[in-house]
Structure formats: C-alpha cells, structure tokens
Design a protein around this motif. Structure first.
Motif, PDB file in Angstrom:
ATOM      1  N   ILE A   1      23.119  21.936  51.917  1.00 45.47           N
ATOM      2  CA  ILE A   1      22.538  23.276  51.899  1.00 45.47           C
ATOM      3  C   ILE A   1      21.990  23.552  50.508  1.00 45.47           C
ATOM      4  O   ILE A   1      22.491  23.038  49.513  1.00 45.47           O
ATOM      5  CB  ILE A   1      23.577  24.354  52.286  1.00 45.47           C
ATOM      6  N   PRO A   2      20.935  24.346  50.454  1.00 45.55           N
ATOM      7  CA  PRO A   2      20.313  24.621  49.164  1.00 45.55           C
ATOM      8  C   PRO A   2      21.257  25.437  48.281  1.00 45.55           C
ATOM      9  O   PRO A   2      21.929  26.342  48.772  1.00 45.55           O
ATOM     10  CB  PRO A   2      19.075  25.431  49.523  1.00 45.55           C
ATOM     11  N   VAL A   3      21.333  25.090  47.025  1.00 43.67           N
ATOM     12  CA  VAL A   3      22.191  25.833  46.093  1.00 43.67           C
ATOM     13  C   VAL A   3      21.408  26.259  44.860  1.00 43.67           C
ATOM     14  O   VAL A   3      20.408  25.651  44.499  1.00 43.67           O
ATOM     15  CB  VAL A   3      23.400  24.988  45.618  1.00 43.67           C
ATOM     16  N   SER A   4      21.889  27.287  44.238  1.00 43.83           N
ATOM     17  CA  SER A   4      21.265  27.780  43.014  1.00 43.83           C
ATOM     18  C   SER A   4      21.289  26.694  41.942  1.00 43.83           C
ATOM     19  O   SER A   4      22.223  25.894  41.862  1.00 43.83           O
ATOM     20  CB  SER A   4      22.028  29.011  42.508  1.00 43.83           C
ATOM     21  N   LYS A   5      20.277  26.671  41.106  1.00 45.57           N
ATOM     22  CA  LYS A   5      20.260  25.724  39.987  1.00 45.57           C
ATOM     23  C   LYS A   5      21.166  26.189  38.862  1.00 45.57           C
ATOM     24  O   LYS A   5      21.483  25.411  37.981  1.00 45.57           O
ATOM     25  CB  LYS A   5      18.835  25.587  39.451  1.00 45.57           C
ATOM     26  N   ARG A   6      21.512  27.456  38.890  1.00 44.62           N
ATOM     27  CA  ARG A   6      22.354  27.978  37.823  1.00 44.62           C
ATOM     28  C   ARG A   6      23.821  27.860  38.213  1.00 44.62           C
ATOM     29  O   ARG A   6      24.184  27.876  39.382  1.00 44.62           O
ATOM     30  CB  ARG A   6      21.995  29.441  37.531  1.00 44.62           C
ATOM     31  N   ASN A   7      24.692  27.796  37.215  1.00 43.86           N
ATOM     32  CA  ASN A   7      26.116  27.678  37.451  1.00 43.86           C
ATOM     33  C   ASN A   7      26.689  28.999  37.949  1.00 43.86           C
ATOM     34  O   ASN A   7      26.473  30.055  37.332  1.00 43.86           O
ATOM     35  CB  ASN A   7      26.816  27.268  36.140  1.00 43.86           C
ATOM     36  N   ILE A   8      27.388  28.944  39.063  1.00 43.01           N
ATOM     37  CA  ILE A   8      27.829  30.179  39.713  1.00 43.01           C
ATOM     38  C   ILE A   8      28.839  30.937  38.856  1.00 43.01           C
ATOM     39  O   ILE A   8      28.753  32.156  38.696  1.00 43.01           O
ATOM     40  CB  ILE A   8      28.357  29.864  41.120  1.00 43.01           C
ATOM     41  N   GLU A   9      29.800  30.205  38.280  1.00 38.53           N
ATOM     42  CA  GLU A   9      30.818  30.903  37.484  1.00 38.53           C
ATOM     43  C   GLU A   9      30.202  31.541  36.235  1.00 38.53           C
ATOM     44  O   GLU A   9      30.607  32.607  35.798  1.00 38.53           O
ATOM     45  CB  GLU A   9      31.968  29.961  37.112  1.00 38.53           C
ATOM     46  N   GLU A  10      29.210  30.857  35.676  1.00 42.68           N
ATOM     47  CA  GLU A  10      28.505  31.397  34.520  1.00 42.68           C
ATOM     48  C   GLU A  10      27.812  32.721  34.890  1.00 42.68           C
ATOM     49  O   GLU A  10      27.860  33.701  34.154  1.00 42.68           O
ATOM     50  CB  GLU A  10      27.452  30.376  34.099  1.00 42.68           C
TER      51      GLU A  10
END
Lengths: 313, 313, 313, 313, 313, 313
Positions: free
Chosen positions: F100-109
């Motif tokens: 599945i497509p995911v954000s390129k940015r770090n989620i916790e960040e």
C-alpha cells in the motif's frame, strides 16, 4: 425461443425469431459485401453477421422481425450470431412482448384508472377536452396506451406513458387535497395532458426512438400545439382557461434550462412540475435499483448526479 | 403643447393633453379620497394629483388621453402636477406620436423593404406563407407595422417590430451570401416570421405592456403556434419543411435558458439566432448611447453585463 | 501514391511516402526494441511498426517525410503497416499538400481579398499598421498565409487562418454597413488582426500543435502584444485609438470565461466578437456535415452542445 | 482644520481646505446656475452648494484643493455646506495625507522590505529585471510607492499597492519554504510584479479612479505587456523563463471568469494566484471589520458573498 | 387597542401597548440624546421617537412590551409616534398574539396530528426516538409548538414550524403510498425531525431572528447533531438505521448549493427533499397571494425567481 | 519479491505474495466457474485469473494477502497472472508497506511536529481539547497516524492524513503571523482538527475506500459531531468558542457546492479554508508531476481543470 441473454458460445440456433433493430451493408477488407445487424429481444441485444448474403437470405429491413438459423460465435468476449438462413416474419408469428420492454402493470387497468380521473374533473370544458382526447378519439387512445414515456429512462417501455401519466395525476390529486389553494380541475387536467406530445416525439414501438419532428420541436411544444387545436373545437371554452392550461403544459419542466419556454407562474403549473419531477425521480431510482442485484453503493449515477444505494430493510 | 420635460416649477398649464398611463384612487391620511396619476408624453412621465375629485373632473380611465388644467408644484425634487380640471379627449384631439415613442424610420418605407424581402423567397410554399401572413391579411399587417418589439429595450417603440424584423432579415440575407451552406429561403422566411408572436405577447400602444397571454405563453410559443396554423391552410406544404421552419422559430433565442424550448439544430436556426442577437445587441448599445450626451464611460449596463463607452471619433 | 484510406489488408506497398507524425521507440514484452509510428497523409492516419530496426531503416525523426516498403496487416480491425524498408525524404520528393489538410480556397486569391480589405481602410494610421503587418513584412505574410486557425476545429488546415480572417472581415464590413453607429475602419482593422497571435500559439505545419508559448500565453495576449509593438513603430499613432484597437483584440472572445481578459466595452469590440463567433459556428457546422455522408441526425456534438442534422433540400 | 465627520449643523467654517472631488454646474428649477460639489477629506465626503457663483468664487476645477467659507446646513439628515467664498489652493497650502486615505504602515519601511525581497532573488536575470523595474527607474518607484491597489476595496489607499505587493511576496516566500517543488525565484519575482499594471489601470491620487486605458485593457494585460518590454531590454534573458514569468502574471487571477486569459498551468502561477487571493480576502475582511464598531453580525457582504462577524476574544 | 395600521396622523394615543422591536440611543445634530424605536404589533411596524428621555420614561430594553402615550405625526409620508410617556409592561398586561404573527391553524390540533403521525411509525426504535423527542420532552415540545420555520418566508409565524412539519409529514406519508419502494417508517420519521434544528437556529418569539449559533452552524447540522444525541440514548438502535436517518436530515435541502453537505443518496432522502420543497413553494406562493388583493400579475418574485399571478376562478 | 510493474510475459512466478484487492466468481461462456482477481502491490495492480478453482487453491477473500504460483500471460497488451496455486498469508508473512502507498515522510517525526503544534496553543480549553483528542486517546492517535486523507488524490496514502494535517497547520501558523487579525489559537486548533472525520469516512488500509457511514454523512459532519462530543466532556469550555470552532470545521471547504453547509463567516474559517485548499492543490500538482517522467505538457487535468507542465529549471 432462446433469449439473447441465454446464448452459449458454440451452439447452433434454428428458426428463432428476433427483432432486427439495425441493419448495415458493409464491405469487408477483402472487398466483399456483408450485413451487420443488431438483434434485439426483451432481454437485450446481440450482434449478427451475414457473411454470405446471396444464399438463403430473404429480403428484409431494419425493424423487421426475422426468423434465423445461426451459429453462436464469440467476438471480443461477446456472443455473435453468424447467420446462415433468414426469413422475414409476418405479424402473428411472434409476440411483440418478447421483444420490447413492457410495463409491469396491466394497461387496461391503468386506462380504467385514467378514465376515473377524467370523471373526477367537474369543469365542463376541461371534462369535455379530456373526454374528446382520451376516450372519444380511439386512435389516439390506442397510441397513448402503447407508448413509452422515454427512449431510455424513465418509463422507457410500452405502457410507460400511461403509467407515468396516471401516477403524476395521482400526485396532483393528492396535492390539491393538501393545498386547497390549488384549482383541482385545472391541475388534474394538466397532469393528464402534460406529456401527450411524446406520442409524436418518440416513434412507436419497436423503434421507440426520437422522431425527426420530436428532435426539431420537442414534446412540450408538440403537446401544447395539439391541445390548443383540441380546445379550438370546443364551443365556448374560456380563453383565459385555455391560456392557463397551455401555460401548465409549457412550464411543466419547471425551469428554462430543462426545456420549458416559460417558468411556472401559476400555482398549478408549479405543482404539476413538482408532481412530474417527483414521479420521474422515483421511477429513475426504482429502475436503477431493479437493474442490479447489488445492495451496496451503485456508483455515481449521471441521472441523479450522485452515488446511490438501496435503503437497508 | 408643453412637453413634460419642459415643465417649470410654479407655472400653470391650461388645456394641455397628456396620456394617463396609470390611475389610482387613494385615501389621504386625513381620510379623503384623491387620484394619483402617471402622465406620459413622448419626452417622459410626471406625477399628477387630483386632490379634489368632485369638481371639474370628468370620468376617465387609465390609458385615456386627458386634457387638463394644472399647477406645476415640486415633490422630492421632481415636478408634480396639481390638477384642477380634467376632460377626457376623443380621437382626433391629439396626435398619438406625441405620446408614445416611435421609430425614426418611415414605417411604409420599411414595409416596402419587407415586401421586397418576401419577393426574394423563391420556394413557392414559403413565399405563399409570407404573402398570406404579411400582405394578404391586412389586419395583421396593420398591427405588425405599428407594434413594438419590446416593452422597454430594445426597439420598444412604434414600428420597432418592423424595424427589428427587416434588419434581422437583412442580416440573414447577408449570412446566406457569405455561407452558401445555408438554405436562403428557409433562413430569410424564418427571419421575417421569428417575432410575429410579439403582436400578442405585448398589448398594442399606448399600453405596450405584457398581455396576460404573453406572460403565460411567450412570443416564441405564440408565434410558432400561429405560423403552424397558417401553414395548415396551404395545400401541399411539405411536412418536413414545416417542422424545420417551426424549429427555427422555437430555437431563435439560441439557448434554453433564454426561453427557447430547443437549441438550434439546423444551420439556419443557428444563423437566425445569431442574426437576432446581433441586432438586439447593436440596437441596445445604440439606445444606451443615444440616451445620454456623455461621451465617457456610462457605468455598468445590466443589459450588456459590462461598462461601456462610445468609441472616439 | 496510395492514400492511407485506400490501403487493403494483405497488399504490399513499395517506395511510398508518408509523413511520420510521431515516433516511439518501445521494448516488446520479449525484450526487443521496435518502433511504433503514426503515419499521416491528407486522408487520415495509420499505425506503422518497424519490428526489425537494424535492417534497411535509415535514421529519421518524427515529422520527417519517409519513403517506405511495407506489408498491410490488420490489428484490431484497422490496417497496420509492417515496415521493412525506410528512407528519409528530402524536400522536393513529395508534395506537402498530399500530407496535410489544406483550404479548399486558393490561398493567393484569399490574400488578394485581404489586400483589398486593407485598401478599404481610410484611417491613415490603421492603414499603415495593416500594410506594415500583412504586406511589408514578407516573412509574416508567408506564415500568415500558410497557418491554420486551430489544432482541430475549426479551420484546422493550411490557409485556415487566412480563410477565417477574410471571412470575419467580410462579416465586419457588412455589419458596418447595416449598423452605421460602427466605426468601420476600427472594426475592419480589428477583424484582420484579431487572430494574428495564432501564428505563435500554434506551431507551423506539419506539426500544427500548441507551442509552449501558446499554451502559456494564448493567442489573445500574444496578438495584442505583437500589435502593440507594431503600433509603437508608427509615428503619431493616437494613443486612444491604440487602446481601442487593443481592446477589440483582447475582448474578441466576448466573455471572460472564453479567455478574453475584458468583455467588449465598445460597439466595435462587441461586433467583432459576434462576427468571429458567427464564422466559427458556421464553419464548425460545415466541417461536421462534410465529415459524413449521413443526412440524418448526427448525434450530440460537443462543439455545438446539441444534436444536429443537415437541412433537407 | 475641521474634518468633515465633525461638522455640526448651524456652525460656520472659515478658510478651511477640502479636496473638491467632483463639480457640476446645474440650473435650479428657477432657472439660475449653481454649483454642486462633492467635498472630500480623509474622514469622508460632504455635499457642497454654491448658490451664487458670481461673488467671491475663484475659478476652480474638480480635483482642485479649495479653501472655503461656508455655513453648515442640513439636507435630508446630512450636513450640507453652503459655500460663500472659495479660493483655489496651491501645493504647500495643505497636506495631501489629510484628504486621501493612506496606508497605516510607513511607505519607506515597506519599500525597504521590497528591496530586501529583491535581494533574495538569486537568478541573475530575474534579479536584474526587478532591480531595473523597482530600483533603477526612480520615476516608476515613486509611482509604485504612492499608488493604491484598488478604487475601493481592498487596499484602496495611498501605499496600498506597495503594502499588498510586499504582503503577497511574503506569502509566496513562505509557500516556497513549505512546498519545495516551487521555484522560489520565479514565484517571488512574479509576486513583486503581479500588479504593476495597476499603476496605469488606476489614475494617481487624488483621483484613484479607473483610467480609460485601465477600463479598456485592464491591469493584467497592461502589466504583462510592460514586463515583456522590460525583459526585452535585458541581454540573454531566457525565452522560456520570460514565457513562464508572463504566464504567472496573466494567470494570477486564477480563473478565466476573474479576468485571467489563462488558468494557472505552472505550480508557481497557481501558488501566486492563491497568495494574492489570500491577501485580498484577509484585507477585505479587515477593512470591513475596521469600518464599524459593531461586534455582531455585519449582514450580507457582497465582496465575501456571505454574512460575517468578528471572532470573539 | 389601536393597531399600527390604523393610526391616523394628528391623533393622540394613550396607554397603548406595543412591542418595542429595536431601541437605539442617538444624538441629534444639536447634540441632544434621544431614543429611536421600532414598534411592532401583528399588523406591522411603526417608528417611534422619544425626544425627551428624562421625563415620564421608565427604563426599558428592546423586546420589552411598552405602554405609551404618544402623538401621531408624519415623517416621509409614514406615521411616526412622538412618545411622551412610557411604562414597561409585565406579562399578563398584553396578549402576545396581538404582537406577533401566528398560524391560522390551531396549535394543539396540529400537535394532535403530529402525535397521530408518530403513532403510525411501526419500527420500535424510530417510534421511541420520536416519542422521546416530541412527547416525553415537554420542554422541547413546548418550544417546537411555538416556533416559526423562518425569519420571514415561509411559515415565519408562531406555530409555523409545527404547521410545516405536519404538512411535510403528510406529503411523505402519501409518497410512501404511491411509491411502495419507499421505507415508510424511515421517511415519515425523517419528515417529522427534518427541521428540529430551527428551534436553535432561530431565537424564540418575539425575536424570531437568527441566533449566533444559527448563523454559525445552521439548522441542518444542529438538528442532525441533536438527533444523533437522542439516538445514542436509545439502547440497541441499529447503527445503519441511525446513519440513514441522519443522512436524510443532512440531505433534505436536496443540493449542496442549498446548504446540504450531502446530496440525497437514498430514495427516502430524495423523497423528503421533494416533500419539503413542495411545501415550501406552495406556502411561499400562498403567502405572496395573501399579502395582496391584486388578482393580476404580482411582478417578479425573487423567492420563486419569476413573475406570478393567482389562477382565475 | 517480484513487483507487479516488473512482470515479463512468459515467465513463471512462485510463492509470491500480493494483496488481493477484489475477487469475483464468474462463469465462463463454457459454463465453468472461475475467479477473476485484482492483485495489488505498491507499484500498481494486475489482473489475475484462477481457471481451475478446485486444485491447490485455499479459501480466501478480497483484501487477504495471498501467496501464489502463476504464469505471466498477456491479455489486451497487459500482463495477466494465470494462478495455479494459492495460499492465504498470515500477518508477519509480508510487509504491508510493500502493498500500500505510504507517506515519504517519517510518521513519528510528523506526529512529533503535531505535538509541538498542540503545545503552541495557549488557550487552555483548546489545548485540553487537542491533548485529549490527539495524545490522550491512544487508539485515536494510532488511527490518525496511519490514515490516508483520500481514496485517490490527494494524500491518498498511509500517513497522508497526518502529513496533510501538519502542513495545513503550518500554513495556518504562518497566516496568523502575517495577518495579526487572526485568532491564532482558534485557527491552529481548527487546522489540526479539520479533517479528523476522515478516520470514519474512509476505511482503514488496505481498503482505504469510502465507508457506508462516510458516503452517507461525509467527513465534515462526522468530524464536527465528534469534536462536539469531545468538547462536551471539557468542563467550562465556552459555548461561543465551541460554536466558532465547529463553524470552522463545517466551513472548511469554503463553498456550499464543495460540501460545506456554511460559508466561512469568521476570519479564521476563511483562512483555514484557504490553507486547506492551498495544501490540496500543491500536493495534487506534486503527485501529478511525480507520476510521470514527462517534462512537457501533461494534458488536461480534471482535478485542476487545466493542462499543466513542470516549470523549467
């Protein structure tokens, strides 16, 4: 008979009757003439090809009922009939109801309801107008009973015009009860007459397509013009009442952009346009729901401009 | 006569004739009946009051021509006529042209041009239709020549309908020349007939206001219905040609939202709608420019949906 | 030469020239490089494939004219050329008129008409502007004569810009005659100049596609900016006249939503927008009618927002 | 000086200077010439009348600053100045800032910010363009600093164009930070230049009204055309960059119906249109809130197409 | 009591009670404080002035009922009350029905009908919801019965919300009969609940104006949110049924541009939006007809977007 | 693993895991049951067919992860997987991020940034609301971090809702700085909460499709209703502030036709709608540019209603 939605690739059919909706004479890439047909029955349509038009093929035209021998082949995933023998049918060799969509309701029963609605109109001029139109003119009555109300949606089937007309008239009858300001006779008369122009806008079945006159003039003008002529044959019909009735016909689409040359200016014209719209929308939804077994979201529906689903039980 | 735009506060006028456009019987705060009138001549309008309706005031109605004695007073910066004597005039006591706006062009000259345009139509059915309508029916011809094409803008003056019709026909005649695809006879015939419904949509002068029939049905339907009746009296008139001509009438406003129940589907219908629109826009601009001495920007014009100014010399 | 609409499945063609409209180098599912081409002549387009790009295939680019040997095969019901030999052509080996759509009218004849229209402009500044633009600047004149007025519809062919320009100018010339309020010199000048920006908005033939500049700026701005520059080189050209002329160019689409940054505020600007619209609509209809042998209803036409048919004879 | 919003009925004022915004010579109902003036200072406007124009009244024109003696009378509930003596002022006798609305921010401070924004542009061609435009051309810089950004709303005051420009540039600078896809130099340059056409679209103060050129051409075209000329004087300015910058100017209203001849096709053009719209909407709301002491609902606001109120603290 | 539409210039009134709709403290041009009031009874409104606020004037606020002595003077053609004495009334000293518009129908009778409609709902969860809302919550029931359905049109009177609600429910009940596809219980429940948010959107009488909450949130959201809360207190209420019911509330304006955040996606939501629209249009027309004795054309009506007239008998 | 965009016709794959997005049981023209699947990984989708469902095929459902053996065949130019063996996978046998497509940015960040934004809100009620919502409710926080902001565009990937929310909040934070009129606490709070309703409008991954509740109610109502409930649990939360915050949520689409039941009436509501729109448009453009290697014109983009291209470097 074998319905078109039951054809199986590879089988042969013999002496089966379909309606030939369209017929084109084409030339193959190899330079040979052939016919490409669109066959129809009440379950749908299928392509037919006659590769050899010189053997066993009687003369026929589009909209003829034809009895054929054919092999069921496949083209781009759909069955295609390779026709080897063709005879043109005469009336009596087939039942039209097998080939064109028909109302689920009994036509004579609906016509009986319409006659009851006419009887409820007390104004003598309006009553005479309705009687002349729907009862005394047998030819008109026959056409009115068999006509559809549309090429496709909504009420696009035999008897559809009658079914729609009686339902809209029922709506108007109720409206007159809940809103005493409304002139019941005028409203109910306009309801019965509002779509009579469709008899000429759409060709009779099996075509049920827009006529040249229909494309050029539209059922609103055609109907208003027809009713105007009927009224001129009724002695003493009040001019003001005539104008009000014709106004209701002209304005029944409610908005200029829906093809009415005048917006509703009388309470009855406004009520009729809402009764008509209500019936159209409800039937459109019903037809969409009946066209599928899916109980979930049906996706965007252009006719309703939104996504829809059936309500849960 | 003293024109209404020449009244000076404080002067008295005697035995002067104006058109009484509207008449209201009102009750003053002190409980006394009086009349409030709107007087009109070709230069504009003015308020009139009859405070004592019991002395020297003959019976009269709105739209009568009245001969009055009055004092010119001022109310909210505008002259107001305090009427002390009033007689109703008979035809012959006044010249209507002093009281209602009239075309600057000679009416018979324009009618002559129209007859020339009719003569240029070669199709015998169309020619017969035009001849029956505009020439043989003297009563119709008289009304057509004297009618306006609008209540206010554009061509809202006596002879305006004729002036607009001949100009649109001239446009169509030119179009047929520059675009050979166009069927000249059909186009030019439709041009001459496109607004005949206005004869019934607008009352005759001096009223020149929308009739009840006009409000309910509109000139597009009225005209199409009238032409349809004329055609039915011409033996052998081809049905297809009739439908095409009626289509041009129905579609001449170009868009559903402008009151046409059908969009132009034939090249001639499209051309007619553009010829009509061109004449309407040019005349609207001309009337706006002529209504002022200002050579600068005239401000936002609702009819053209923009600010305009005269072009520099 | 064998035109693309005459290809027969199974035949071989030799040494035949087509325009290579597009060229893509692809990799087959088996991992081998091949070329996929779109070939064009004035009768239409066809797919071409070069499966073996290593043998007998000279170097070429899209928009080159190419001379080929090929076998005519079939793919999804359409002919496809399997190319086995290819040479790039030099100018002189082919006649461009065989490969791109051209006006049916003679280009020099139309240019002659344009020069006559210029000669009719009496205002010395406007006349000098037109002369500098269309006559003295040979390079511009050449481009103007060969350009189309559109990528597809309407007037999307060589000479189309000239044909459209002279026709719109003819319309404006007539308008100035029927509506004396119009400043003929300004109107006719604006008509001739209204679409000059298209020379940069659309690339030259054979591409005839939107240029990057055209996409970013549009012919309205490009044209106005170009004309503004020409005027600045004419001594004494009145500033007000310049503004009025540029306004006509900016406003010639008539409405903001059609890309004009200003609505017509002068009578000439309004007249020009109507003359342009008339020519566009008439030509669009003509091209639609000419693209088919069908005399019946052609179905919904997006460009005219309605269903249309040819008028009966 | 006595500001116009401080006038009290019945008092006399002497030797007080106002701006004469408009001047009309009228004729009273009694046939005597008089002047009707609209006087303005920064607090608002008031009517002035000069009933006797022959005594003590120097020659003056609209937009002159005038020193008057007058009595404050009342007309329809508003103060009206009955002027008995009038002298035309010379520059130096008044401070323009008392008569026309001015920015609350310091103009030189804002100009300093603009110079900082220019310095942040690294692309040498864009930097040179901005420097030539805003810094090297002293005459332009002076006009730019004193101009408004509108006739009425928003930023319709002296320095308003500069205030709006720096704010939009600040927005764009932030956007480039949050959306790295954006080309900062192009975006920020376009922001500084986007409304320069307003210098010619609106006349200088005190008029601050649309110029004839402004009405005919609009600030979008005028600005694009002006920037195009500046660029042509910069050696080596890349053509593609020029087209992209001009595109941003043309598209900065975001939609065709708001007067942009092209919709934003580049990310920077889209971002600029949103930065501009944001600043316009925020300032419009601010000006509406500042125009009243009311903390409740202000009623329907045409500019925002809705009812609004200040947020509670 | 003397109704406001019966005031005669010059008379004195004594000890008469009116509702003080608005109260402003102003300062005259001469610097003296006075009050400007808007007085209201069920026949209309009138201006009141208290020039001397120091003598015989008790403390009062807007929306108080006040008993006054006053002289009837005239201002700009309308009566104006010069108030010399004022006492604030207590409940019981006046009958609210004299001061605010009320439904012509008996409120308890309509409430009885509503209870009958609730009883007809067979689904136990929906029945419980309706019973909790309209019957068990006495406080809510009282407010619901006394509320209007609008600030002005339509049903902008005491009891109007109840009258509109029962009528829409009647419509829906009929629709369910004529269109068996409809889930009667869901539709009729949604009909009764569709406008409950108006209780908070509009303040109680005598204000009957938009509340701050109403302006910010609107009755659609407020109602849906309220019903959602009620449902959460009913054990076992099916989630899907809840969503469908809330959807009907959200979608009952039929189109996004009329303030519904969702278009009708269920047949019942569509039917409800049409039942509501029908009642709104019929009542709007009725109120327009009842507001005048004129039987002719009433002129353009913004609410119906057209000119209207009563139908002839 | 072999990604779907790397499949080569003719090869066999073994024991490879894909997400089965949809599964249909169909009957072949020969009357035999088979399955048609849509397989998905993060590189795209491919068709799969299971012609023999009786051998080696474990029970599975749509949205299961499946491990398959298959042959890569070709259908209409696209690879199609002919599956011969299938096992259903358990969690742990695959990495969802591959499917599945995911954000390129770090989620916790990003979540850290959100917590910082919450900390910047000084109003104690708003701060408590945000803390309760995003920090104290761990379950909510988990869902919020993993959710997308859309089914397709824009931010239609895991973490997309968080990425969009922090970016919009950043925009609002900047706006509050440049426009001091704005109430920063209200604006920034509304920004963080504006799309929380999407958690229920869209199902969790891997479905990420509209839920039934989402279709019926929409994220605007769902979110407002949810926040309203949270506020009701905070003691002393001011009613006016609640209404203003809910208004910002309801109005954040800016226009009724975009699904907001109220237009922005507060400056913060207007600012939020613009911050949201800005982020949506910028991300939409970015996603379109990233979906292609083409640096030229990308053709008409429905989402932006225009043709676009990347800016040159």
């Amino acid at each position: 008979m074998i319905y078109l939605n039951e054809l199986r690739i590879g089988e042969n059919i013999r002496q089966t009757v379909y309606l030939c909706k369209t017929k084109q004479q084409l030339v193959s890439k190899q330079g040979k003439s052939y016919y490409s047909l669109l066959l129809q029955d009440k379950t749908g349509t299928a392509d037919g090809k006659i590769w050899d038009i010189t053997q066993g093929i009687e003369h026929f035209e589009a909209m003829d009922y034809i009895k054929i021998d054919a092999m069921v082949t496949e083209f781009q995933g759909e069955p295609q009939l390779k026709i080897t023998r063709l005879q043109k049918c005469s009336e009596g060799e087939y039942d039209p109801a097998d080939y064109i969509p028909v109302s689920k309701r009994n036509i004579e029963e609906m016509y009986g309801e319409l006659k009851g609605q006419i009887a409820s109109v007390k104004n003598k001029y309006l009553n005479e107008l309705l009687t002349n139109c729907f009862i005394n003119d047998k030819d008109f009555a026959k056409k009115f009973k068999e006509h559809s109300a549309a090429k496709n949606v909504h009420h696009g089937f035999m008897g559809g015009l009658l079914e729609h007309t009686t339902s809209v008239t029922r709506n108007c009858s109720y409206f007159a009860e809940n809103y005493p300001m409304l002139n019941r006779d005028l409203l109910v008369t306009a309801a019965m007459l509002h779509d009579v122009g469709k008899i000429w806008e759409l060709e009779n079945f099996p075509q049920n397509d827009y006529s040249d006159e229909g494309q050029l003039l539209g059922h609103i003008y055609i109907g208003a013009n027809y009713i105007s002529g009927l009224i001129d044959n009724i002695q003493g019909f009040p001019q003001k009442l005539k104008n009000e009735l014709i106004h209701c016909i002209l304005a029944h689409h409610g908005e200029l952009e829906y093809g009415s040359p005048k917006k509703p200016a009388l309470a009855e014209a406004l009520a009729l346009s809402m009764a008509d719209n209500l019936d159209a929308k409800m039937e459109t939804m019903l037809e969409l729901f009946e066209s599928t077994d899916d109980n979930g979201w049906l996706g965007f529906q252009r006719l309703l401009d939104t996504n829809i689903r059936k309500t849960s039980k």
